[in-house]
Motif scaffolding. Sequence first.
Motif, PDB file in Angstrom:
ATOM      1  N   HIS A  58     -92.542   1.950 -17.745  1.00 15.43           N
ATOM      2  CA  HIS A  58     -93.547   2.789 -18.490  1.00 15.43           C
ATOM      3  C   HIS A  58     -92.652   3.765 -19.456  1.00 15.43           C
ATOM      4  O   HIS A  58     -92.885   3.635 -20.639  1.00 15.43           O
ATOM      5  CB  HIS A  58     -94.151   3.809 -17.410  1.00 15.43           C
ATOM      6  CG  HIS A  58     -94.794   4.940 -18.173  1.00 15.43           C
ATOM      7  ND1 HIS A  58     -95.780   4.598 -19.114  1.00 15.43           N
ATOM      8  CD2 HIS A  58     -94.400   6.523 -17.909  1.00 15.43           C
ATOM      9  CE1 HIS A  58     -95.971   5.894 -19.690  1.00 15.43           C
ATOM     10  NE2 HIS A  58     -95.307   6.702 -19.199  1.00 15.43           N
ATOM     11  N   GLU A  62     -93.608   3.445 -23.456  1.00 14.16           N
ATOM     12  CA  GLU A  62     -93.922   4.931 -23.980  1.00 14.16           C
ATOM     13  C   GLU A  62     -92.918   5.561 -25.316  1.00 14.16           C
ATOM     14  O   GLU A  62     -93.299   5.649 -26.159  1.00 14.16           O
ATOM     15  CB  GLU A  62     -93.934   5.805 -22.841  1.00 14.16           C
ATOM     16  CG  GLU A  62     -94.601   7.314 -23.370  1.00 14.16           C
ATOM     17  CD  GLU A  62     -94.862   8.459 -22.366  1.00 14.16           C
ATOM     18  OE1 GLU A  62     -95.762   8.211 -21.521  1.00 14.16           O
ATOM     19  OE2 GLU A  62     -93.681   8.926 -22.168  1.00 14.16           O
ATOM     20  N   HIS A 119     -94.743  17.013 -17.310  1.00 18.50           N
ATOM     21  CA  HIS A 119     -94.246  16.093 -18.251  1.00 18.50           C
ATOM     22  C   HIS A 119     -95.681  15.498 -19.153  1.00 18.50           C
ATOM     23  O   HIS A 119     -95.398  15.589 -20.311  1.00 18.50           O
ATOM     24  CB  HIS A 119     -93.432  15.214 -17.718  1.00 18.50           C
ATOM     25  CG  HIS A 119     -92.922  14.066 -18.797  1.00 18.50           C
ATOM     26  ND1 HIS A 119     -91.958  14.443 -19.527  1.00 18.50           N
ATOM     27  CD2 HIS A 119     -93.422  12.996 -19.142  1.00 18.50           C
ATOM     28  CE1 HIS A 119     -91.672  13.645 -20.373  1.00 18.50           C
ATOM     29  NE2 HIS A 119     -92.613  12.449 -20.071  1.00 18.50           N
ATOM     30  N   ASP A 124     -95.992  13.927 -22.963  1.00 18.68           N
ATOM     31  CA  ASP A 124     -96.678  12.489 -23.489  1.00 18.68           C
ATOM     32  C   ASP A 124     -97.814  12.900 -24.325  1.00 18.68           C
ATOM     33  O   ASP A 124     -98.445  11.995 -25.077  1.00 18.68           O
ATOM     34  CB  ASP A 124     -97.201  11.903 -22.094  1.00 18.68           C
ATOM     35  CG  ASP A 124     -95.747  11.451 -21.428  1.00 18.68           C
ATOM     36  OD1 ASP A 124     -94.478  11.692 -21.963  1.00 18.68           O
ATOM     37  OD2 ASP A 124     -95.994  11.085 -20.166  1.00 18.68           O
TER      38      ASP A 124
HETATM   39 FE   LIG Z   1     -95.442   9.047 -19.906  1.00 16.14          FE
END
Ligand SMILES: [Fe+2]
Length: 132
Positions: A58, A62, A119, A124
């Motif tokens: 991931h 990202e 986070h 994000d």
């Molecule tokens: Fe993330």
Amino acid sequence: MPLVWNEKKYATGFSDVDDQHREMFGLVNELLSALESGESGRKISDRLDVLADHAARHFTCEEGHMDRLQCPVRVTNECAHECFLRDFAGLRELFDEHGNTSRFIDEVEDKVCGWLQRHLMAIDLVLRRFAD
Ligand SMILES: [Fe+2]
Ligand SMILES: [Fe+2]
């Protein structure tokens, strides 16, 4: 406390990232309930491996989006991911040494569950600015 996915609260607008976040919530919740129900060490160990692999894949995905978009938080995001993986390796060692203890569960709550929510919200979600 299990993680509860909420589209309005957590969706970045990038479907691959959102699917991965949703899947990560599921894996973390399953890990916590397995820990709380006293599942065997071998199975917990497999869950930790699956979660670490999923997180690493991931993060790469990202970070790719953020680089391509020249997202202002891309460096902060990469550093935070590195920190998470380092902390996760520490958790892994704690589990390998002492097994399923209440301290381990507390650490998972903070360094995995809590981290993920903090986070996601702080970093994000900056991706929202770039979503169509
Ligand atoms: Fe993330
Ligand atoms: Fe991130």
